[in-house]
Design a protein around this motif. Structure first.
Motif, PDB file in Angstrom:
ATOM      1  N   LYS A  63       0.829  -1.214   0.000  1.00  0.00           N
ATOM      2  CA  LYS A  63       0.000   0.000   0.000  1.00  0.00           C
ATOM      3  C   LYS A  63       0.857   1.255   0.000  1.00  0.00           C
ATOM      4  N   LYS A  64       1.943   1.247   0.777  1.00  0.00           N
ATOM      5  CA  LYS A  64       2.850   2.403   0.804  1.00  0.00           C
ATOM      6  C   LYS A  64       3.512   2.600  -0.551  1.00  0.00           C
ATOM      7  N   ALA A  65       3.923   1.513  -1.183  1.00  0.00           N
ATOM      8  CA  ALA A  65       4.536   1.602  -2.512  1.00  0.00           C
ATOM      9  C   ALA A  65       3.542   2.162  -3.523  1.00  0.00           C
ATOM     10  N   GLU A  66       2.296   1.702  -3.448  1.00  0.00           N
ATOM     11  CA  GLU A  66       1.277   2.199  -4.363  1.00  0.00           C
ATOM     12  C   GLU A  66       1.021   3.690  -4.135  1.00  0.00           C
ATOM     13  N   GLU A  67       0.904   4.102  -2.890  1.00  0.00           N
ATOM     14  CA  GLU A  67       0.692   5.523  -2.587  1.00  0.00           C
ATOM     15  C   GLU A  67       1.842   6.369  -3.125  1.00  0.00           C
ATOM     16  N   PHE A  68       3.082   5.915  -2.908  1.00  0.00           N
ATOM     17  CA  PHE A  68       4.267   6.629  -3.388  1.00  0.00           C
ATOM     18  C   PHE A  68       4.258   6.732  -4.908  1.00  0.00           C
ATOM     19  N   ALA A  69       4.032   5.606  -5.590  1.00  0.00           N
ATOM     20  CA  ALA A  69       4.085   5.574  -7.048  1.00  0.00           C
ATOM     21  C   ALA A  69       2.984   6.427  -7.672  1.00  0.00           C
ATOM     22  N   VAL A  70       1.788   6.336  -7.151  1.00  0.00           N
ATOM     23  CA  VAL A  70       0.668   7.121  -7.682  1.00  0.00           C
ATOM     24  C   VAL A  70       0.939   8.613  -7.491  1.00  0.00           C
ATOM     25  N   LYS A  71       1.428   8.985  -6.328  1.00  0.00           N
ATOM     26  CA  LYS A  71       1.737  10.390  -6.060  1.00  0.00           C
ATOM     27  C   LYS A  71       2.800  10.901  -7.024  1.00  0.00           C
ATOM     28  N   GLN A  72       3.864  10.129  -7.222  1.00  0.00           N
ATOM     29  CA  GLN A  72       4.940  10.526  -8.137  1.00  0.00           C
ATOM     30  C   GLN A  72       4.426  10.628  -9.572  1.00  0.00           C
ATOM     31  N   ALA A  73       3.620   9.658  -9.990  1.00  0.00           N
ATOM     32  CA  ALA A  73       3.094   9.659 -11.353  1.00  0.00           C
ATOM     33  C   ALA A  73       2.205  10.877 -11.605  1.00  0.00           C
ATOM     34  N   LEU A  74       1.374  11.218 -10.628  1.00  0.00           N
ATOM     35  CA  LEU A  74       0.484  12.371 -10.791  1.00  0.00           C
ATOM     36  C   LEU A  74       1.257  13.686 -10.760  1.00  0.00           C
ATOM     37  N   GLU A  75       2.320  13.760  -9.964  1.00  0.00           N
ATOM     38  CA  GLU A  75       3.090  14.991  -9.848  1.00  0.00           C
ATOM     39  C   GLU A  75       4.080  15.190 -10.993  1.00  0.00           C
ATOM     40  N   LYS A  76       4.692  14.122 -11.473  1.00  0.00           N
ATOM     41  CA  LYS A  76       5.815  14.252 -12.400  1.00  0.00           C
ATOM     42  C   LYS A  76       5.508  13.888 -13.845  1.00  0.00           C
ATOM     43  N   THR A  77       4.274  13.492 -14.140  1.00  0.00           N
ATOM     44  CA  THR A  77       3.900  13.151 -15.513  1.00  0.00           C
ATOM     45  C   THR A  77       2.569  13.820 -15.854  1.00  0.00           C
ATOM     46  N   ALA A  78       2.116  13.598 -17.065  1.00  0.00           N
ATOM     47  CA  ALA A  78       0.846  14.169 -17.522  1.00  0.00           C
ATOM     48  C   ALA A  78      -0.364  13.374 -17.026  1.00  0.00           C
ATOM     49  N   LEU A  79      -0.121  12.304 -16.296  1.00  0.00           N
ATOM     50  CA  LEU A  79      -1.200  11.467 -15.780  1.00  0.00           C
ATOM     51  C   LEU A  79      -2.092  12.268 -14.834  1.00  0.00           C
ATOM     52  N   THR A  80      -3.406  12.197 -15.047  1.00  0.00           N
ATOM     53  CA  THR A  80      -4.347  12.890 -14.165  1.00  0.00           C
ATOM     54  C   THR A  80      -5.348  11.928 -13.518  1.00  0.00           C
ATOM     55  N   LYS A  81      -5.472  10.730 -14.087  1.00  0.00           N
ATOM     56  CA  LYS A  81      -6.429   9.750 -13.577  1.00  0.00           C
ATOM     57  C   LYS A  81      -5.744   8.380 -13.542  1.00  0.00           C
ATOM     58  N   GLU A 107      11.888   2.086  -8.402  1.00  0.00           N
ATOM     59  CA  GLU A 107      11.750   2.167  -6.949  1.00  0.00           C
ATOM     60  C   GLU A 107      12.824   3.087  -6.379  1.00  0.00           C
ATOM     61  N   LYS A 108      14.032   2.942  -6.894  1.00  0.00           N
ATOM     62  CA  LYS A 108      15.128   3.799  -6.465  1.00  0.00           C
ATOM     63  C   LYS A 108      15.291   4.890  -7.512  1.00  0.00           C
ATOM     64  N   LYS A 109      16.328   5.661  -7.408  1.00  0.00           N
ATOM     65  CA  LYS A 109      16.516   6.767  -8.347  1.00  0.00           C
ATOM     66  C   LYS A 109      16.676   6.255  -9.765  1.00  0.00           C
ATOM     67  N   GLY A 110      16.161   7.030 -10.693  1.00  0.00           N
ATOM     68  CA  GLY A 110      16.247   6.685 -12.103  1.00  0.00           C
ATOM     69  C   GLY A 110      15.231   7.476 -12.880  1.00  0.00           C
ATOM     70  N   LYS A 111      15.257   7.271 -14.181  1.00  0.00           N
ATOM     71  CA  LYS A 111      14.388   8.014 -15.081  1.00  0.00           C
ATOM     72  C   LYS A 111      12.985   7.400 -15.115  1.00  0.00           C
ATOM     73  N   ILE A 112      11.989   8.261 -15.017  1.00  0.00           N
ATOM     74  CA  ILE A 112      10.590   7.840 -15.148  1.00  0.00           C
ATOM     75  C   ILE A 112      10.282   7.757 -16.639  1.00  0.00           C
ATOM     76  N   LEU A 113       9.689   6.654 -17.060  1.00  0.00           N
ATOM     77  CA  LEU A 113       9.340   6.464 -18.470  1.00  0.00           C
ATOM     78  C   LEU A 113       7.823   6.529 -18.620  1.00  0.00           C
ATOM     79  N   VAL A 114       7.370   7.326 -19.585  1.00  0.00           N
ATOM     80  CA  VAL A 114       5.938   7.453 -19.864  1.00  0.00           C
ATOM     81  C   VAL A 114       5.707   7.098 -21.328  1.00  0.00           C
ATOM     82  N   LYS A 115       4.758   6.212 -21.584  1.00  0.00           N
ATOM     83  CA  LYS A 115       4.394   5.821 -22.950  1.00  0.00           C
ATOM     84  C   LYS A 115       2.875   5.842 -23.074  1.00  0.00           C
ATOM     85  N   LYS A 116       2.412   6.204 -24.258  1.00  0.00           N
ATOM     86  CA  LYS A 116       0.995   6.029 -24.568  1.00  0.00           C
ATOM     87  C   LYS A 116       0.770   4.532 -24.724  1.00  0.00           C
ATOM     88  N   SER A 117      -0.361   4.062 -24.292  1.00  0.00           N
ATOM     89  CA  SER A 117      -0.622   2.623 -24.399  1.00  0.00           C
ATOM     90  C   SER A 117      -0.659   2.168 -25.848  1.00  0.00           C
TER      91      SER A 117
END
Length: 157
Positions: free
Chosen positions: A31-49, A81-91
Motif C-alpha cells: 500500500k505504501k509503494a502504491e501511494e508513493f508511485a501514484v503520487k509521483q506519477a500524478l506529480e511528475k507526468t501528464a497522468l491525471t487519472k 523504486e530507487k533513483k532513475g528516469k521515469i518512463l511514460v508511454k501512450k498505451s
C-alpha cells in the motif's frame, strides 16, 4: 460444557486477531509503494487519472501506473523504486495485454496463462507472461512492449 464453549470462542477470537495483524502487516508495504508511485506519477507526468497499479521485481523494482491524461489519452508510467528516469508511454505505442498473450501462445504450447504484467529490464519496457504447460511445467516469457520481440524465455521449469 459452557466453560468449553467460552474457551473455544476465546481461542477463535484470538486466532482471528493474530491472522488480521499478520495480514495487515504484510499488505502495508504494498500500500505504501502504491501511494508513493501514484503520487509521483500524478506529480511528475501528464497522468491525471489512475486506473491500475502494479509492481515488477526484476533486476530492479519498478512501479507501473496506468491511467489517463486530461485529454483521455491512456498512459503507462514506469517508475523505478530507487533513483532513475521515469518512463511514460501512450498505451498505443506498444502491444496490448491481449497481443502479448497471443504472441506467446503462438510460439509455445501452454495450456494456461497464469499472469500477465508490465515490467522493465535494462531500460526496456516489457510484458512478462507466466504460463503453465499441459505437463504442469512453468514458463516465463518477456516480450518487448513496443516491438513484440522476445526479450527472455525460460521454459519447462
Amino acid at each position: 460444557m459452557k466453560k468449553w464453549l467460552v474457551i473455544l470462542s476465546l481461542c477463535i477470537v484470538i486466532l482471528a486477531g493474530i491472522v488480521a495483524v499478520v495480514y495487515f502487516n504484510a499488505v502495508e508495504p504494498v500500500k505504501k509503494a502504491e501511494e508513493f508511485a501514484v503520487k509521483q506519477a500524478l506529480e511528475k507526468t501528464a497522468l491525471t487519472k489512475v486506473k491500475e497499479f502494479s509492481s515488477y521485481h526484476g533486476e530492479e523494482t519498478y512501479y507501473i501506473v496506468q491511467g489517463e491524461d486530461d485529454k483521455g489519452t491512456k498512459l503507462i508510467v514506469w517508475l523505478p523504486e530507487k533513483k532513475g528516469k521515469i518512463l511514460v508511454k501512450k498505451s498505443t505505442e506498444g502491444l496490448t495485454r491481449e497481443q502479448a498473450v497471443k504472441k506467446v501462445l503462438a510460439d509455445i504450447d501452454s495450456a494456461e496463462i497464469i499472469s500477465v504484467k508490465l515490467g522493465m529490464e535494462n531500460g526496456i519496457p516489457l510484458w512478462e507472461i507466466h504460463s503453465r504447460t499441459k505437463e504442469n511445467l512453468l514458463n516465463y516469457h518477456s516480450v518487448v512492449f513496443e516491438s513484440g520481440e522476445w526479450l527472455k524465455k525460460i521454459e519447462n521449469l
